[in-house]
Design a protein around this motif. Structure first.
Motif, PDB file in Angstrom:
ATOM      1  N   UNK A   1       0.823  -1.211   0.000  1.00 42.01           N
ATOM      2  CA  UNK A   1       0.000   0.000   0.000  1.00 42.01           C
ATOM      3  C   UNK A   1       0.860   1.266   0.000  1.00 42.01           C
ATOM      4  N   UNK A   2       2.173   1.093  -0.096  1.00 41.32           N
ATOM      5  CA  UNK A   2       3.071   2.236  -0.131  1.00 41.32           C
ATOM      6  C   UNK A   2       3.443   2.785   1.226  1.00 41.32           C
TER       7      UNK A   2
ATOM      8  N   UNK B   1       4.098  -1.666  12.955  1.00 43.78           N
ATOM      9  CA  UNK B   1       3.957  -1.277  14.360  1.00 43.78           C
ATOM     10  C   UNK B   1       2.687  -0.487  14.603  1.00 43.78           C
ATOM     11  N   UNK B   2       2.271   0.324  13.629  1.00 39.71           N
ATOM     12  CA  UNK B   2       1.118   1.205  13.802  1.00 39.71           C
ATOM     13  C   UNK B   2      -0.159   0.401  14.048  1.00 39.71           C
ATOM     14  N   UNK B   3      -0.927   0.809  15.060  1.00 43.11           N
ATOM     15  CA  UNK B   3      -2.190   0.144  15.388  1.00 43.11           C
ATOM     16  C   UNK B   3      -3.382   0.835  14.744  1.00 43.11           C
ATOM     17  N   UNK B   4      -3.199   2.067  14.307  1.00 45.21           N
ATOM     18  CA  UNK B   4      -4.297   2.855  13.740  1.00 45.21           C
ATOM     19  C   UNK B   4      -3.955   3.240  12.312  1.00 45.21           C
ATOM     20  N   UNK B   5      -4.941   3.135  11.448  1.00 45.76           N
ATOM     21  CA  UNK B   5      -4.716   3.383  10.030  1.00 45.76           C
ATOM     22  C   UNK B   5      -4.226   4.770   9.715  1.00 45.76           C
ATOM     23  N   UNK B   6      -4.645   5.765  10.509  1.00 49.69           N
ATOM     24  CA  UNK B   6      -4.226   7.140  10.202  1.00 49.69           C
ATOM     25  C   UNK B   6      -2.811   7.455  10.677  1.00 49.69           C
TER      26      UNK B   6
END
Length: 406
Positions: free
Chosen positions: A110-111, A264-269
C-alpha cells in the motif's frame, strides 16, 4: 500447594527474560555512572553513561563512541540479491557501487513505510541491511522466486559509531592505514587481530564520523584499540540522549519516533507514505517495480498525500517535545515529533508531522502549545513556529576530502 519463588519464575519465563548485553557491555558498564539503561531491540543500552551534556559536546568538539550493535542487521547474498533488493526497496540498488552505502526505505504493497535503514554493498552479490525493526518474515516472504539467501546477523556482528571532529585522527592513530581515502558513504576493510574490521564513512550525527563492524569475538579488542588511540584526542563513550540531540540537529528521522512503521502502527491514520516523511527524494520510479510503487504513484497523481514532515524553529528556549501544533492558535494541525534547544545552532528546533495543506501550501500562522513544568506547576505557553529547512546544522567537515585531523 504453594510454589516457591524459583518454581514460579520457571513457570513464567517470559516475565523474566533479561535484556541481552551487547558485545561492548563490559566496557560500557565499567564507564557507567548513571545506571540509566533502556531496552533497544532486546538489548540493554545506555541513555547516558555520565553527563549527557559532556557526551553531546564530545560529538561536536572531539569524538564520541556509540554502541550500534543492537541495530538489526541482515546479510543478503546470492545471484539474485540485486534484483531482490531492487524489488524490496525504493532506491535503485543497481546504482549502488561495491564498497558503498546508501540510505533507503521499504514499503508494504500500500506504499506505507515499513522501515528505513542503510544498505551496505560488500560485494557484487553481498549486502548488509541495517534497520530499526526486525523484518525477517517480511524479507523471506518478499524473496519468493529470487535466488537469494537472507539471514539475520545482529548477534554475530559488533558495531561502533565513532563520530566527531577528531574521529579520523583517532583511526589514524589506531593504525588504520588508508582510512583517509574513504569518502562519505564509502566502505573499506582494515586489519584487526588477524581478521577484518569493516569501516564505513557514515553516521547519524551530521558530523565527520565512521561506523566500524567486527565479529563479536573481537569487540573488546577493537574498543580498547580505539580508546588507547583516542586517550589524548578527547574520545568519550556516549548514550542515546546525546546522539539524539545530534541527529535532530542533522535533521535525521527515527522510526517509531518521527513516523510509525507500518507493522507497528495500530491505527490506520498513523501510516505514512515516503513522501509524507520527507523520503520522496530517494524514490526511483525509473527502475523496475518495487513494493508500494503503484500506491505511491497513485497518491502523487491524485494529490491524496495527507501529511508532511517539516523542520521548525520555535520562539523562546523551551523545547516543544511532543507539543501540539495549531494554525492561528485554534485549529490543531499536527504534532512535534522531536525537539531540542540546539547548543550548536543556538536555536529552538523541532521536527513536526503536519496535516496537509499545513506545512505545504499554508506555512504561516503556526503555533505550538507547550506545557512547561515550573516549580511543580505546569505553565501553558503558546509559541510561534516557523518552517525552516533541514538540516538545522550543516558542518563542512562531514564531507571534507580528505578528512581533517582537527
Amino acid at each position: 500447594m504453594t510454589l516457591d519463588l524459583a518454581t514460579r519464575k520457571a513457570a513464567q519465563p517470559h516475565f523474566h527474560t533479561l535484556l541481552l548485553e551487547s558485545p561492548f557491555h563490559e566496557r560500557l558498564a565499567a564507564l557507567d555512572k548513571t545506571n540509566d539503561w533502556y531496552g533497544w531491540a532486546g538489548h540493554k543500552a545506555p541513555h547516558a553513561l555520565d553527563d549527557e551534556e559532556l557526551e553531546y559536546f564530545a560529538i561536536r568538539s572531539t569524538a564520541a563512541v556509540f554502541d550500534i550493535s543492537p541495530m538489526t542487521k541482515y546479510r543478503i547474498t546470492g545471484p539474485g540479491a540485486v534484483a531482490f533488493l531492487d524489488r524490496l526497496t525504493v532506491r535503485n540498488v543497481a546504482k549502488l557501487g561495491i564498497n558503498r552505502v546508501h540510505y533507503t526505505a521499504w514499503c508494504d504493497d500500500h506504499g506505507h513505510v515499513l522501515d528505513d535503514g542503510t544498505l551496505f554493498r560488500l560485494g557484487e552479490s553481498e549486502f548488509r541491511l541495517c534497520c530499526q525493526e526486525r523484518h525477517l518474515p517480511w524479507l523471506l516472504d518478499s524473496a519468493e522466486g529470487f535466488a537469494v539467501d537472507i539471514r539475520e546477523e545482529t548477534g554475530e556482528v559488533a558495531g561502533l559509531a565513532l563520530q566527531g571532529p577528531t574521529s579520523y585522527a583517532i583511526l589514524k592513530e589506531a593504525g588504520f592505514a588508508g582510512v583517509e581515502a574513504l569518502k562519505p558513504f564509502q566502505i573499506g576493510g582494515f586489519a584487526h587481530e588477524g581478521c577484518t574490521v569493516t569501516i564505513s564513512r557514515t553516521g547519524f550525527t551530521g558530523d565527520l564520523g565512521y561506523e566500524l563492524f567486527v565479529p563479536r569475538a573481537l569487540a573488546l579488542s577493537l574498543w580498547d584499540r580505539l580508546f588507547e588511540a583516542g586517550k589524548f584526542l578527547g574520545i568519550r563513550a556516549i548514550g542515546y540522549t546525546a546522539l539524539n540531540r545530534a541527529r535532530i540537529e542533522a535533521g535525521f528521522i527515527v522510526a517509531n519516533a518521527d513516523f510509525m512503521t507500518a507493522e507497528t502502527a495500530l491505527r490506520g491514520n498513523r501510516l505514512r507514505l515516503p513522501d509524507e516523511i520527507g523520503l520522496d527524494w530517494m524514490i526511483d520510479l525509473e527502475k523496475p517495480n518495487f513494493n508500494g510503487r503503484r500506491a505511491i504513484m497513485a497518491a502523487r497523481a491524485g494529490k491524496t498525500l495527507k501529511h508532511i514532515l517539516v523542520g521548525m524553529e520555535i520562539d523562546g528556549n523551551v523545547p516543544p517535545e511532543h507539543a501540539l501544533v495549531y494554525h492561528n492558535k485554534r485549529r490543531e494541525v499536527g504534532i512535534v515529533t522531536a525537539a531540542i534547544w540546539s547548543p550548536l545552532a543556538k536555536r529552538n528546533i523541532a521536527i513536526a508531522s503536519l496535516e496537509r495543506p499545513y506545512g505545504e501550501r499554508i506555512q504561516d500562522g503556526l503555533w505550538v502549545e507547550i506545557y512547561a513544568l515550573r516549580e511543580l506547576q505546569y505553565q501553558k505557553l503558546m509559541k510561534r513556529a516557523r518552517i525552516v529547512p533541514r538540516p538545522f546544522v550543516t558542518l563542512a567537515r562531514r564531507s571534507a576530502n580528505p578528512p581533517g585531523l582537527f
